[in-house]
Design a protein around this motif. Structure first.
Motif, mmCIF file in Angstrom:
data_model
loop_
_atom_site.group_PDB
_atom_site.id
_atom_site.type_symbol
_atom_site.label_atom_id
_atom_site.label_comp_id
_atom_site.label_asym_id
_atom_site.label_seq_id
_atom_site.Cartn_x
_atom_site.Cartn_y
_atom_site.Cartn_z
ATOM 1 N N ALA A 130 0.831 -1.204 0.000
ATOM 2 C CA ALA A 130 0.000 0.000 0.000
ATOM 3 C C ALA A 130 0.867 1.255 0.000
ATOM 4 O O ALA A 130 0.596 2.209 -0.739
ATOM 5 C CB ALA A 130 -0.927 -0.007 1.209
ATOM 6 N N LEU A 131 1.922 1.275 0.799
ATOM 7 C CA LEU A 131 2.797 2.446 0.848
ATOM 8 C C LEU A 131 3.555 2.627 -0.456
ATOM 9 O O LEU A 131 3.729 3.754 -0.937
ATOM 10 C CB LEU A 131 3.775 2.319 2.025
ATOM 11 N N GLY A 132 4.009 1.531 -1.037
ATOM 12 C CA GLY A 132 4.699 1.623 -2.322
ATOM 13 C C GLY A 132 3.771 2.094 -3.424
ATOM 14 O O GLY A 132 4.151 2.909 -4.277
ATOM 15 N N SER A 133 2.535 1.603 -3.449
ATOM 16 C CA SER A 133 1.563 2.033 -4.455
ATOM 17 C C SER A 133 1.258 3.516 -4.311
ATOM 18 O O SER A 133 1.156 4.243 -5.301
ATOM 19 C CB SER A 133 0.266 1.233 -4.308
ATOM 20 N N HIS A 134 1.112 3.976 -3.066
ATOM 21 C CA HIS A 134 0.840 5.395 -2.837
ATOM 22 C C HIS A 134 2.031 6.253 -3.253
ATOM 23 O O HIS A 134 1.858 7.351 -3.797
ATOM 24 C CB HIS A 134 0.508 5.646 -1.362
ATOM 25 N N GLN A 135 3.222 5.772 -3.034
ATOM 26 C CA GLN A 135 4.410 6.545 -3.396
ATOM 27 C C GLN A 135 4.571 6.614 -4.910
ATOM 28 O O GLN A 135 4.943 7.656 -5.445
ATOM 29 C CB GLN A 135 5.653 5.933 -2.754
ATOM 30 N N ASN A 136 4.267 5.530 -5.628
ATOM 31 C CA ASN A 136 4.404 5.518 -7.082
ATOM 32 C C ASN A 136 3.259 6.235 -7.782
ATOM 33 O O ASN A 136 3.470 6.912 -8.791
ATOM 34 C CB ASN A 136 4.499 4.077 -7.598
ATOM 35 N N GLN A 137 2.040 6.068 -7.286
ATOM 36 C CA GLN A 137 0.864 6.666 -7.923
ATOM 37 C C GLN A 137 -0.008 7.346 -6.870
ATOM 38 O O GLN A 137 -1.064 6.832 -6.489
ATOM 39 C CB GLN A 137 0.054 5.581 -8.642
ATOM 40 N N PRO A 138 0.387 8.532 -6.378
ATOM 41 C CA PRO A 138 -0.386 9.177 -5.303
ATOM 42 C C PRO A 138 -1.778 9.631 -5.747
ATOM 43 O O PRO A 138 -2.678 9.739 -4.916
ATOM 44 C CB PRO A 138 0.480 10.359 -4.884
ATOM 45 N N GLN A 139 -1.987 9.902 -7.047
ATOM 46 C CA GLN A 139 -3.309 10.326 -7.490
ATOM 47 C C GLN A 139 -4.286 9.142 -7.495
ATOM 48 O O GLN A 139 -5.460 9.290 -7.166
ATOM 49 C CB GLN A 139 -3.254 10.933 -8.918
ATOM 50 N N THR A 140 -3.803 7.971 -7.856
ATOM 51 C CA THR A 140 -4.662 6.791 -7.910
ATOM 52 C C THR A 140 -4.867 6.200 -6.516
ATOM 53 O O THR A 140 -5.995 5.912 -6.119
ATOM 54 C CB THR A 140 -4.033 5.712 -8.815
ATOM 55 N N TRP A 141 -3.782 6.001 -5.782
ATOM 56 C CA TRP A 141 -3.840 5.393 -4.456
ATOM 57 C C TRP A 141 -3.870 6.490 -3.393
ATOM 58 O O TRP A 141 -2.896 6.760 -2.710
ATOM 59 C CB TRP A 141 -2.649 4.460 -4.233
ATOM 60 N N THR A 142 -5.023 7.096 -3.206
ATOM 61 C CA THR A 142 -5.194 8.122 -2.176
ATOM 62 C C THR A 142 -5.413 7.443 -0.833
ATOM 63 O O THR A 142 -5.642 6.222 -0.759
ATOM 64 C CB THR A 142 -6.395 9.013 -2.512
ATOM 65 N N SER A 143 -5.369 8.235 0.217
ATOM 66 C CA SER A 143 -5.585 7.659 1.546
ATOM 67 C C SER A 143 -7.001 7.107 1.671
ATOM 68 O O SER A 143 -7.224 6.095 2.348
ATOM 69 C CB SER A 143 -5.315 8.702 2.628
ATOM 70 N N GLN A 144 -7.964 7.742 1.010
ATOM 71 C CA GLN A 144 -9.342 7.258 1.037
ATOM 72 C C GLN A 144 -9.437 5.865 0.404
ATOM 73 O O GLN A 144 -10.055 4.958 0.955
ATOM 74 C CB GLN A 144 -10.258 8.245 0.290
#
Length: 185
Positions: A130-144
């Motif tokens: 989850a952290l790696g996905s958020h770091q690579n694609q922050p627009q797609t993998w938002t905290s929500q």
């Protein structure tokens, strides 16, 4: 040599000194309190005293009983019911669980025996994914989206994304061009 001299003085006239100590009058014990002191009648007074004390202990005291009845303790807890142990939760299936979203191919963390994860919890591999996905694609993998995907609390997910950065590498360039380097031999 000194030990022999000390031993001679220590053992000199030992029997006489022992005899004097033994023949001395024994020290008297401290006087007893009046309530615990036995009287001339003997054991009967001690029995009546203990009977009076036990009677006072077991007797109802109405003013104290009224004070006790007037006390009311109200406890409020966030949990709806009694706290259950992990064994109870897994046995009756009452805890909300979710299946594992992601595992590593060779199971390097030893998670082979974990089938279900409670809501609000993550495995190490899921957290890293989850952290790696958020770091690579922050627009797609938002905290929500991460909180919905892994059944997490939104506030905790925001804190996790803000304070835990797993793969951030910083290379600090030298401050000046004139940096001393070690000479190779």
């Amino acid at each position: 040599m000194g030990a022999r001299v000390v031993r001679m003085f220590r053992n000199f006239n030992l029997e006489n000194r022992i005899e004097r100590e033994i023949s001395k009058e024994k020290p008297r014990s401290a006087p007893r309190h009046q309530l615990t002191q036995p009287t001339s009648t003997g054991q009967n007074d001690a029995n009546t005293f203990s009977a009076e004390v036990s009677g006072a202990v077991h007797q109802k005291n109405d003013p104290l009983l009224l004070n006790l009845k007037s006390v009311f303790v109200e406890s409020k807890d966030k949990a709806a019911g009694p706290v259950k142990s992990r064994k109870d939760l897994s046995a009756d299936g009452g805890a909300k669980t979710r299946p594992i979203k992601f595992t590593l191919p060779n199971d390097s963390q030893g998670l082979a025996n974990v089938q279900n994860i409670p809501h609000g919890k993550l495995t190490i591999t899921e957290a890293l994914k989850a952290l790696g996905s958020h770091q690579n694609q922050p627009q797609t993998w938002t905290s929500q989206k991460i909180s919905e995907e892994y059944s997490l609390n939104l506030k905790e997910t925001n804190s996790l994304l803000e304070f835990f950065v797993p793969f951030q590498i910083q290379i600090i360039p030298p401050q000046t061009a004139k940096v001393k380097q070690l000479k190779g031999s």
